[in-house]
Write a protein that holds these residues in place. Structure first.
Motif, PDB file in Angstrom:
ATOM      1  N   GLU A  16      91.040  44.614  32.002  1.00 35.42           N
ATOM      2  CA  GLU A  16      92.243  45.449  32.022  1.00 35.42           C
ATOM      3  C   GLU A  16      91.928  46.922  31.737  1.00 35.42           C
ATOM      4  OE1 GLU A  16      96.619  45.932  29.921  1.00 35.42           O
ATOM      5  OE2 GLU A  16      95.441  44.140  29.504  1.00 35.42           O
ATOM      6  N   ARG A  17      91.093  47.175  30.749  1.00 33.68           N
ATOM      7  CA  ARG A  17      90.765  48.569  30.417  1.00 33.68           C
ATOM      8  C   ARG A  17      90.082  49.265  31.590  1.00 33.68           C
ATOM      9  NH1 ARG A  17      86.731  50.646  25.666  1.00 33.68           N
ATOM     10  NH2 ARG A  17      86.762  52.829  26.276  1.00 33.68           N
ATOM     11  N   PHE A  18      89.200  48.556  32.279  1.00 34.96           N
ATOM     12  CA  PHE A  18      88.526  49.122  33.444  1.00 34.96           C
ATOM     13  C   PHE A  18      89.553  49.433  34.530  1.00 34.96           C
ATOM     14  CE2 PHE A  18      86.253  49.312  37.380  1.00 34.96           C
ATOM     15  CZ  PHE A  18      85.015  49.851  37.065  1.00 34.96           C
ATOM     16  N   ARG A  19      90.456  48.486  34.802  1.00 35.22           N
ATOM     17  CA  ARG A  19      91.511  48.716  35.809  1.00 35.22           C
ATOM     18  C   ARG A  19      92.327  49.950  35.456  1.00 35.22           C
ATOM     19  NH1 ARG A  19      93.131  43.361  35.112  1.00 35.22           N
ATOM     20  NH2 ARG A  19      95.112  44.154  34.351  1.00 35.22           N
ATOM     21  N   HIS A  20      92.716  50.044  34.178  1.00 35.06           N
ATOM     22  CA  HIS A  20      93.524  51.188  33.740  1.00 35.06           C
ATOM     23  C   HIS A  20      92.765  52.503  33.957  1.00 35.06           C
ATOM     24  CE1 HIS A  20      96.454  53.517  31.516  1.00 35.06           C
ATOM     25  NE2 HIS A  20      95.477  53.985  30.762  1.00 35.06           N
ATOM     26  N   CYS A  21      91.516  52.554  33.553  1.00 32.10           N
ATOM     27  CA  CYS A  21      90.719  53.781  33.721  1.00 32.10           C
ATOM     28  C   CYS A  21      90.514  54.118  35.190  1.00 32.10           C
ATOM     29  CB  CYS A  21      89.374  53.645  33.008  1.00 32.10           C
ATOM     30  SG  CYS A  21      89.514  53.604  31.213  1.00 32.10           S
ATOM     31  N   ALA A  22      90.298  53.103  36.018  1.00 35.59           N
ATOM     32  CA  ALA A  22      90.129  53.339  37.457  1.00 35.59           C
ATOM     33  C   ALA A  22      91.404  53.918  38.055  1.00 35.59           C
ATOM     34  CB  ALA A  22      89.742  52.044  38.163  1.00 35.59           C
ATOM     35  N   ILE A  23      92.550  53.418  37.641  1.00 34.69           N
ATOM     36  CA  ILE A  23      93.834  53.911  38.156  1.00 34.69           C
ATOM     37  C   ILE A  23      94.109  55.318  37.642  1.00 34.69           C
ATOM     38  CG2 ILE A  23      96.332  53.537  38.112  1.00 34.69           C
ATOM     39  CD1 ILE A  23      95.628  50.473  38.053  1.00 34.69           C
ATOM     40  N   VAL A  24      93.834  55.564  36.367  1.00 29.18           N
ATOM     41  CA  VAL A  24      94.054  56.898  35.796  1.00 29.18           C
ATOM     42  C   VAL A  24      93.196  57.935  36.511  1.00 29.18           C
ATOM     43  CG1 VAL A  24      93.713  58.322  33.736  1.00 29.18           C
ATOM     44  CG2 VAL A  24      94.831  56.112  33.532  1.00 29.18           C
ATOM     45  N   THR A  25      91.922  57.634  36.726  1.00 30.48           N
ATOM     46  CA  THR A  25      91.042  58.609  37.376  1.00 30.48           C
ATOM     47  C   THR A  25      91.351  58.749  38.867  1.00 30.48           C
ATOM     48  OG1 THR A  25      89.300  56.947  37.656  1.00 30.48           O
ATOM     49  CG2 THR A  25      89.179  58.377  35.704  1.00 30.48           C
ATOM     50  N   TRP A  26      91.960  57.728  39.469  1.00 31.68           N
ATOM     51  CA  TRP A  26      92.439  57.855  40.857  1.00 31.68           C
ATOM     52  C   TRP A  26      93.647  58.789  40.898  1.00 31.68           C
ATOM     53  CZ3 TRP A  26      97.313  56.056  42.492  1.00 31.68           C
ATOM     54  CH2 TRP A  26      97.554  56.162  43.860  1.00 31.68           C
ATOM     55  N   ALA A  27      94.568  58.612  39.965  1.00 32.46           N
ATOM     56  CA  ALA A  27      95.797  59.402  39.937  1.00 32.46           C
ATOM     57  C   ALA A  27      95.553  60.832  39.442  1.00 32.46           C
ATOM     58  CB  ALA A  27      96.838  58.724  39.058  1.00 32.46           C
ATOM     59  N   LEU A  28      94.540  61.011  38.608  1.00 32.65           N
ATOM     60  CA  LEU A  28      94.203  62.330  38.064  1.00 32.65           C
ATOM     61  C   LEU A  28      92.737  62.639  38.373  1.00 32.65           C
ATOM     62  CD1 LEU A  28      95.859  61.799  34.574  1.00 32.65           C
ATOM     63  CD2 LEU A  28      96.760  63.203  36.430  1.00 32.65           C
ATOM     64  N   ALA A  58     104.196  55.575  35.740  1.00 29.67           N
ATOM     65  CA  ALA A  58     103.803  54.930  36.996  1.00 29.67           C
ATOM     66  C   ALA A  58     102.391  54.357  36.896  1.00 29.67           C
ATOM     67  CB  ALA A  58     103.897  55.927  38.147  1.00 29.67           C
ATOM     68  N   ILE A  59     101.492  55.099  36.257  1.00 27.27           N
ATOM     69  CA  ILE A  59     100.120  54.617  36.078  1.00 27.27           C
ATOM     70  C   ILE A  59     100.115  53.341  35.240  1.00 27.27           C
ATOM     71  CG2 ILE A  59      97.909  55.133  34.950  1.00 27.27           C
ATOM     72  CD1 ILE A  59      98.398  58.104  35.829  1.00 27.27           C
ATOM     73  N   ALA A  60     100.882  53.334  34.164  1.00 27.82           N
ATOM     74  CA  ALA A  60     100.951  52.139  33.305  1.00 27.82           C
ATOM     75  C   ALA A  60     101.506  50.944  34.073  1.00 27.82           C
ATOM     76  CB  ALA A  60     101.810  52.433  32.077  1.00 27.82           C
ATOM     77  N   GLU A  61     102.511  51.173  34.908  1.00 26.64           N
ATOM     78  CA  GLU A  61     103.078  50.080  35.702  1.00 26.64           C
ATOM     79  C   GLU A  61     102.082  49.594  36.755  1.00 26.64           C
ATOM     80  OE1 GLU A  61     106.733  51.684  37.179  1.00 26.64           O
ATOM     81  OE2 GLU A  61     107.704  51.590  35.210  1.00 26.64           O
ATOM     82  N   LEU A  62     101.337  50.520  37.351  1.00 34.49           N
ATOM     83  CA  LEU A  62     100.321  50.113  38.330  1.00 34.49           C
ATOM     84  C   LEU A  62      99.226  49.271  37.682  1.00 34.49           C
ATOM     85  CD1 LEU A  62      99.842  53.327  40.506  1.00 34.49           C
ATOM     86  CD2 LEU A  62     100.734  51.118  41.252  1.00 34.49           C
ATOM     87  N   THR A  63      98.883  49.602  36.448  1.00 33.93           N
ATOM     88  CA  THR A  63      97.858  48.828  35.741  1.00 33.93           C
ATOM     89  C   THR A  63      98.263  47.364  35.630  1.00 33.93           C
ATOM     90  OG1 THR A  63      97.175  50.778  34.489  1.00 33.93           O
ATOM     91  CG2 THR A  63      96.544  48.651  33.583  1.00 33.93           C
ATOM     92  N   LYS A  64      99.559  47.120  35.489  1.00 31.42           N
ATOM     93  CA  LYS A  64     100.053  45.739  35.382  1.00 31.42           C
ATOM     94  C   LYS A  64     100.083  45.031  36.728  1.00 31.42           C
ATOM     95  CE  LYS A  64     102.993  47.048  31.524  1.00 31.42           C
ATOM     96  NZ  LYS A  64     104.368  47.347  31.126  1.00 31.42           N
TER      97      LYS A  64
END
Length: 181
Positions: free
Chosen positions: A97-109, A83-89
């Motif tokens: 993109e890397r910043f978006r991914h890290c922001a989403i990961v730290t939001w989810a975890l 789900a996190i990977a799909e949200l990154t897209k």
């Protein structure tokens, strides 16, 4: 069985798939002796309701709503990461993109206050929570904070919309407690 509120229903339903030793929702009834012959009671009845709610939400919510709820509340590690990977897209931001991914990961975890990673919840290594590590190129701290804040606001808005849809569905099924005034 009724739930106190929509969040407890979503959390229990998403946790139900990790409770079974088989790794999924077990819809086969476990009949116990209760007041009536063949009546399900107690934990098994609650678990069956949780599994039913899981399936109903998964089927009824839009894929975007389901994805954001799984990313925020699921305890199933593989589904949460997917789900996190799909949200990154799908999350839109001027951030790399890397910043978006890290922001989403730290939001989810999120890192619980005072936790050093020795709990049953998933806690990322400390470096994950430092924004300076989220991009190869240097960006002003105010810009990074704005990007992170905007990404989190957008995700929370999506969670709120998904919870409203889930609330409507669960209210229609009579699964949310209603307290008399």
């Amino acid at each position: 069985m009724t739930y106190r509120n929509v969040i407890s229903a979503v959390v229990r339903a998403l946790a139900a798939e990790t409770i079974s030793s088989a790794g999924g929702c077990d819809f086969e009834p476990k009949v116990q002796s209760g007041k009536h012959v063949g009546e399900m009671v107690g934990r098994d009845a609650a678990f069956l309701t949780d599994c039913w709610v899981f399936g109903r939400l998964h089927r009824s919510l839009s894929p975007a709503q389901w994805r954001v709820l799984v990313a925020k509340y699921s305890t199933h590690t593989e589904r949460k990461h997917t789900a996190i990977a799909e949200l990154t897209k799908t999350v839109r931001s001027p951030a790399p993109e890397r910043f978006r991914h890290c922001a989403i990961v730290t939001w989810a975890l999120p890192k619980p206050a005072g936790v050093s990673g020795k709990r049953s919840t998933t806690v990322l290594p400390a470096a994950w929570y430092e924004m300076d590590n989220w991009s190869e190129e240097p960006h002003p701290i105010k810009t990074q904070e704005r990007w992170r804040r905007d990404i989190r606001k957008a995700l929370e808005r999506e969670v709120d919309e998904a919870l409203v849809a889930a609330q409507t569905l669960l209210d229609a099924e009579g699964l949310i407690e209603t307290k008399a005034a």
